[in-house]
Motif scaffolding. Structure first.
Motif, PDB file in Angstrom:
ATOM      1  N   TYR A 230       8.412  20.045  17.778  1.00 42.63           N
ATOM      2  CA  TYR A 230       7.834  21.193  16.549  1.00 42.63           C
ATOM      3  C   TYR A 230       7.103  20.696  16.445  1.00 42.63           C
ATOM      4  O   TYR A 230       6.253  21.888  15.791  1.00 42.63           O
ATOM      5  CB  TYR A 230       9.109  21.969  15.439  1.00 42.63           C
ATOM      6  N   ALA A 231       6.527  19.527  15.887  1.00 47.09           N
ATOM      7  CA  ALA A 231       5.145  18.878  15.199  1.00 47.09           C
ATOM      8  C   ALA A 231       4.433  19.145  16.382  1.00 47.09           C
ATOM      9  O   ALA A 231       2.668  19.336  15.872  1.00 47.09           O
ATOM     10  CB  ALA A 231       4.794  17.788  14.817  1.00 47.09           C
ATOM     11  N   ARG A 232       4.481  18.968  17.897  1.00 46.59           N
ATOM     12  CA  ARG A 232       3.303  18.711  18.299  1.00 46.59           C
ATOM     13  C   ARG A 232       2.905  19.889  19.699  1.00 46.59           C
ATOM     14  O   ARG A 232       1.838  19.586  20.233  1.00 46.59           O
ATOM     15  CB  ARG A 232       3.057  17.506  19.474  1.00 46.59           C
ATOM     16  N   PHE A 233       4.567  20.445  20.144  1.00 47.37           N
ATOM     17  CA  PHE A 233       4.601  21.551  21.023  1.00 47.37           C
ATOM     18  C   PHE A 233       5.235  22.511  21.058  1.00 47.37           C
ATOM     19  O   PHE A 233       4.196  23.593  21.476  1.00 47.37           O
ATOM     20  CB  PHE A 233       5.463  20.701  22.272  1.00 47.37           C
ATOM     21  N   GLY A 234       4.761  22.934  19.324  1.00 46.45           N
ATOM     22  CA  GLY A 234       5.374  24.660  18.917  1.00 46.45           C
ATOM     23  C   GLY A 234       7.097  24.506  18.689  1.00 46.45           C
ATOM     24  O   GLY A 234       7.313  25.605  18.749  1.00 46.45           O
ATOM     25  N   GLY A 235       7.931  23.501  19.592  1.00 43.07           N
ATOM     26  CA  GLY A 235       9.512  24.099  19.385  1.00 43.07           C
ATOM     27  C   GLY A 235      10.132  23.651  20.987  1.00 43.07           C
ATOM     28  O   GLY A 235       9.175  22.747  21.660  1.00 43.07           O
ATOM     29  N   ILE A 236      11.331  23.771  20.679  1.00 43.82           N
ATOM     30  CA  ILE A 236      11.961  22.741  21.632  1.00 43.82           C
ATOM     31  C   ILE A 236      11.688  23.159  23.219  1.00 43.82           C
ATOM     32  O   ILE A 236      11.283  22.591  23.938  1.00 43.82           O
ATOM     33  CB  ILE A 236      13.635  22.559  21.585  1.00 43.82           C
ATOM     34  N   THR A 237      12.102  24.688  22.828  1.00 47.73           N
ATOM     35  CA  THR A 237      11.121  25.615  24.490  1.00 47.73           C
ATOM     36  C   THR A 237      10.087  25.196  25.420  1.00 47.73           C
ATOM     37  O   THR A 237       9.759  25.262  26.441  1.00 47.73           O
ATOM     38  CB  THR A 237      11.552  26.923  24.703  1.00 47.73           C
ATOM     39  N   GLU A 238       9.259  25.200  24.511  1.00 43.92           N
ATOM     40  CA  GLU A 238       8.200  25.025  24.669  1.00 43.92           C
ATOM     41  C   GLU A 238       7.734  22.861  24.876  1.00 43.92           C
ATOM     42  O   GLU A 238       6.992  23.307  26.534  1.00 43.92           O
ATOM     43  CB  GLU A 238       6.715  24.953  23.200  1.00 43.92           C
ATOM     44  N   ARG A 239       8.466  22.589  24.680  1.00 45.06           N
ATOM     45  CA  ARG A 239       8.644  20.879  24.807  1.00 45.06           C
ATOM     46  C   ARG A 239       9.041  20.711  26.012  1.00 45.06           C
ATOM     47  O   ARG A 239       8.648  20.065  27.363  1.00 45.06           O
ATOM     48  CB  ARG A 239       9.243  19.917  23.458  1.00 45.06           C
ATOM     49  N   LEU A 240      10.177  21.583  26.612  1.00 41.41           N
ATOM     50  CA  LEU A 240      10.567  21.683  27.738  1.00 41.41           C
ATOM     51  C   LEU A 240       9.955  22.234  29.024  1.00 41.41           C
ATOM     52  O   LEU A 240      10.442  22.096  29.893  1.00 41.41           O
ATOM     53  CB  LEU A 240      12.133  22.247  27.836  1.00 41.41           C
ATOM     54  N   ALA A 241       9.034  23.528  28.292  1.00 41.62           N
ATOM     55  CA  ALA A 241       8.137  23.759  29.942  1.00 41.62           C
ATOM     56  C   ALA A 241       6.914  23.347  29.991  1.00 41.62           C
ATOM     57  O   ALA A 241       6.915  22.705  30.993  1.00 41.62           O
ATOM     58  CB  ALA A 241       8.166  25.624  28.647  1.00 41.62           C
ATOM     59  N   ASP A 242       6.450  22.284  28.784  1.00 43.67           N
ATOM     60  CA  ASP A 242       5.301  20.836  28.944  1.00 43.67           C
ATOM     61  C   ASP A 242       6.187  19.882  29.680  1.00 43.67           C
ATOM     62  O   ASP A 242       5.334  19.698  31.101  1.00 43.67           O
ATOM     63  CB  ASP A 242       5.335  20.756  27.952  1.00 43.67           C
ATOM     64  N   SER A 243       7.244  20.054  29.955  1.00 46.58           N
ATOM     65  CA  SER A 243       7.924  18.840  30.973  1.00 46.58           C
ATOM     66  C   SER A 243       8.206  19.393  32.284  1.00 46.58           C
ATOM     67  O   SER A 243       7.972  18.905  32.666  1.00 46.58           O
ATOM     68  CB  SER A 243       9.559  18.340  30.421  1.00 46.58           C
ATOM     69  N   ASP A 244       8.446  20.570  32.616  1.00 42.71           N
ATOM     70  CA  ASP A 244       8.825  20.664  33.323  1.00 42.71           C
ATOM     71  C   ASP A 244       7.530  20.794  33.922  1.00 42.71           C
ATOM     72  O   ASP A 244       7.340  20.100  35.275  1.00 42.71           O
ATOM     73  CB  ASP A 244       8.793  22.532  33.603  1.00 42.71           C
ATOM     74  N   ALA A 245       6.290  21.265  33.756  1.00 44.86           N
ATOM     75  CA  ALA A 245       4.708  21.837  34.242  1.00 44.86           C
ATOM     76  C   ALA A 245       4.377  20.028  35.093  1.00 44.86           C
ATOM     77  O   ALA A 245       4.015  19.845  35.770  1.00 44.86           O
ATOM     78  CB  ALA A 245       4.073  22.423  33.488  1.00 44.86           C
ATOM     79  N   ILE A 246       4.813  19.575  33.789  1.00 44.37           N
ATOM     80  CA  ILE A 246       4.427  17.622  34.199  1.00 44.37           C
ATOM     81  C   ILE A 246       5.211  16.750  35.629  1.00 44.37           C
ATOM     82  O   ILE A 246       4.806  16.237  35.820  1.00 44.37           O
ATOM     83  CB  ILE A 246       4.480  17.071  33.093  1.00 44.37           C
ATOM     84  N   GLU A 247       6.754  17.357  35.084  1.00 45.79           N
ATOM     85  CA  GLU A 247       7.586  17.334  36.768  1.00 45.79           C
ATOM     86  C   GLU A 247       6.935  17.572  37.711  1.00 45.79           C
ATOM     87  O   GLU A 247       8.373  17.242  38.973  1.00 45.79           O
ATOM     88  CB  GLU A 247       9.206  17.197  35.580  1.00 45.79           C
ATOM     89  N   GLY A 248       6.670  18.625  37.763  1.00 47.04           N
ATOM     90  CA  GLY A 248       6.262  19.087  38.987  1.00 47.04           C
ATOM     91  C   GLY A 248       7.376  20.983  39.361  1.00 47.04           C
ATOM     92  O   GLY A 248       7.326  20.677  40.218  1.00 47.04           O
ATOM     93  N   GLY A 249       7.691  20.517  38.400  1.00 47.00           N
ATOM     94  CA  GLY A 249       9.070  21.392  38.061  1.00 47.00           C
ATOM     95  C   GLY A 249      10.396  21.449  38.004  1.00 47.00           C
ATOM     96  O   GLY A 249      10.740  20.815  39.676  1.00 47.00           O
TER      97      GLY A 249
END
Length: 499
Positions: A230-249
């Motif tokens: 929540y502090a850096r990525f905008g929420g759990i869903t947004e952090r998971l989405a960022d993780s998904d993009a970095i991990e290559g899908g």
């Protein structure tokens, strides 16, 4: 209470544990050998690798903090914090982690003493510690080995809680053993907790206190990850989405072949376009789960199914995401599975040795000799792979150091920023990298305007690998060839024109 009284209580509490180790020091010997192997082979002469420099920079007051991406968990940084408070010396950090991982190996497998016996738990620890990848990562500031130690301890505390009753020590140990892997690698903590929570549904194991301990550990371990989401990525869903993009899908991906290709290295197989290793180097990899399944069968016939089955189920859960949900591989990813599978395999070998002692038929003796020869050959191959990997790693960090020294020679000194494929090099030079705590982009996208603006108030260099071209976002910058070591032939840096 007087200090003398307090000391007496502590001494009386510690005395039984010391006496037990003295009576049967096998696990302690394994842990000591494991630490010694790291200190002799893996720790000396190695500065921080790419990921390590990111983790350590978060707690090192002498270095700018590197960008901490969404998939990472902050617990890993705690491993280096005691050292960072005093020094940035990589050898001190590696020595500290080598000793700490030896203690963790002892503590994790000691939980299993009363479940499978002291000799079997020591053998399981030896099987795990004898893998090249376990020695390689013992003195490194990386999460997977520490997940492995937590997983071994968690399954042991769970079984002791359901067998001996949910005593306070068992429940606290279970909560901590689930919470620690979650803190250092949040997704792995979830994958570990799932089969344990499912185990509580078994009628004979049904106890809300055990479930509460697992849930409490998981919640405590996830708290920081959620707060940062929540502090850096905008929420759990947004952090998971960022993780998904970095991990290559993240999605179904048959990654078993990649995991097999990387079983003896490279340390990161992304993209995994290497060939399969020699059969002698990877025969242990499919053999480990097969032996674990045989161990389950033997244990079931002996009426000891749970101590063999639960570690295997947790191993399957912890390895599932790395084998079926990501498109790349690294040998360290499966360390928790290797540690857990070592338990039923050790029990199988112990049962075989017991059968030979009680009824030494020619067939059993032949099988025991063959098993011993295969095990010795396995350890010999692991030593060969470790030697090769250590040599490769030292060449890499030697290149990092040489590039950092070359940057200093052309005037790049703190406060400074190094752009390009640069993270560990920037760390060694005492600079920020273009992947820093203020940017949400990686080096391939790296915010050329930010790099150019940084040059207005600090030393900046754009690092270019051999064969690379001039950066398009910095026209007019001067190319400086980097020299000082054959390791960096062809490397160059672009710096702003002198004003």
């Amino acid at each position: 209470m007087t200090l003398a009284g307090t000391a007496a209580i502590r001494t009386s509490t510690a005395a039984p544990a010391v006496a037990r180790v003295r009576r049967d020091p096998r696990l302690a010997i394994v842990a000591a050998l494991y630490t010694a192997a790291q200190l002799i082979l893996a720790a000396p002469g190695r500065s921080l690798a790419w990921d390590e420099s990111i983790y350590f920079s978060q707690v090192d007051p002498r270095s700018p903090a590197a960008f901490f991406s969404a998939p990472r968990s902050r617990g890993v940084t705690l491993l280096g914090a005691p050292v960072a408070a005093f020094t940035s010396d990589p050898l001190v950090l590696r020595t500290f982690l080598a000793v700490l991982s030896g203690l963790a190996l002892f503590g994790a497998f000691a939980v299993w003493h009363r479940i499978i016996g002291r000799g079997t738990s020591a053998l399981a620890a030896l099987l795990f510690a004898g893998l090249w990848v376990t020695v390689e990562y013992g003195s490194q500031m990386m999460p997977n080995l520490w997940v492995a130690f937590g997983a071994v301890a968690a399954t042991g505390f769970f079984l002791r809680a359901v067998r001996e009753g949910p005593r306070r020590g068992h429940l606290v140990g279970l909560a901590v053993a689930v919470g620690w892997p979650t803190l250092v690698r949040a997704p792995d903590g979830v994958w570990l907790a799932l089969p344990l929570l499912a185990g509580v549904l078994v009628r004979a194991w049904r106890d809300w206190r055990i479930a509460a301990a697992i849930a409490a550990g998981l919640a405590a371990g996830m708290a920081e990850w959620i707060a940062e989401a929540y502090a850096r990525f905008g929420g759990i869903t947004e952090r998971l989405a960022d993780s998904d993009a970095i991990e290559g899908g993240l999605g179904f991906s048959w990654n078993v072949g990649n995991a097999l290709r990387s079983a003896d290295g490279p340390l990161l197989c992304r993209p995994c376009d290497v060939g399969y290793p020699a059969v002698s180097h990877i025969a242990w990899w499919p053999a480990l789960p097969l032996l674990a399944v045989v161990g389950i069968v033997v244990a079931a016939r002996a009426g000891r199914l749970a101590p063999a089955l639960l570690p295997v189920l947790c191993a399957v859960s912890l390895s599932a995401s790395y084998l079926f949900l990501i498109p790349y591989a690294a040998p360290r990813f499966l360390l928790p599975a290797y540690a857990l599978l070592a338990l039923p395999v050790a029990a199988l070998l112990t049962a075989g040795a017991r059968a030979v002692r009680t009824s030494p038929t020619p067939l059993r003796i032949t099988a025991a000799v063959l098993a011993g020869a295969l095990l010795a050959g396995h350890w010999y191959v692991q030593a060969q792979i470790l030697h090769r990997q250590i040599g490769s790693a030292r060449r890499n960090v030697g290149e990092y150091r040489a590039l950092a020294d070359a940057l200093r020679r052309i005037g790049i000194r703190p406060p400074c920023l190094v752009a390009g494929d640069s993270q560990p090099i920037a760390y060694d030079a005492g600079c920020a990298s273009s992947i820093n705590s203020n940017l949400r982009s990686d080096a391939s996208q790296a915010s050329g305007p930010v790099v150019v603006r940084a040059a207005e108030h600090r030393a900046v260099a754009i690092l270019v690998a051999p064969g690379g071209g001039a950066p398009s976002y910095a026209p007019g910058w001067q190319r400086r060839e980097l020299t000082g070591s054959p390791l960096i032939t062809g490397w160059s840096a672009y710096v702003p024109p002198k004003r």
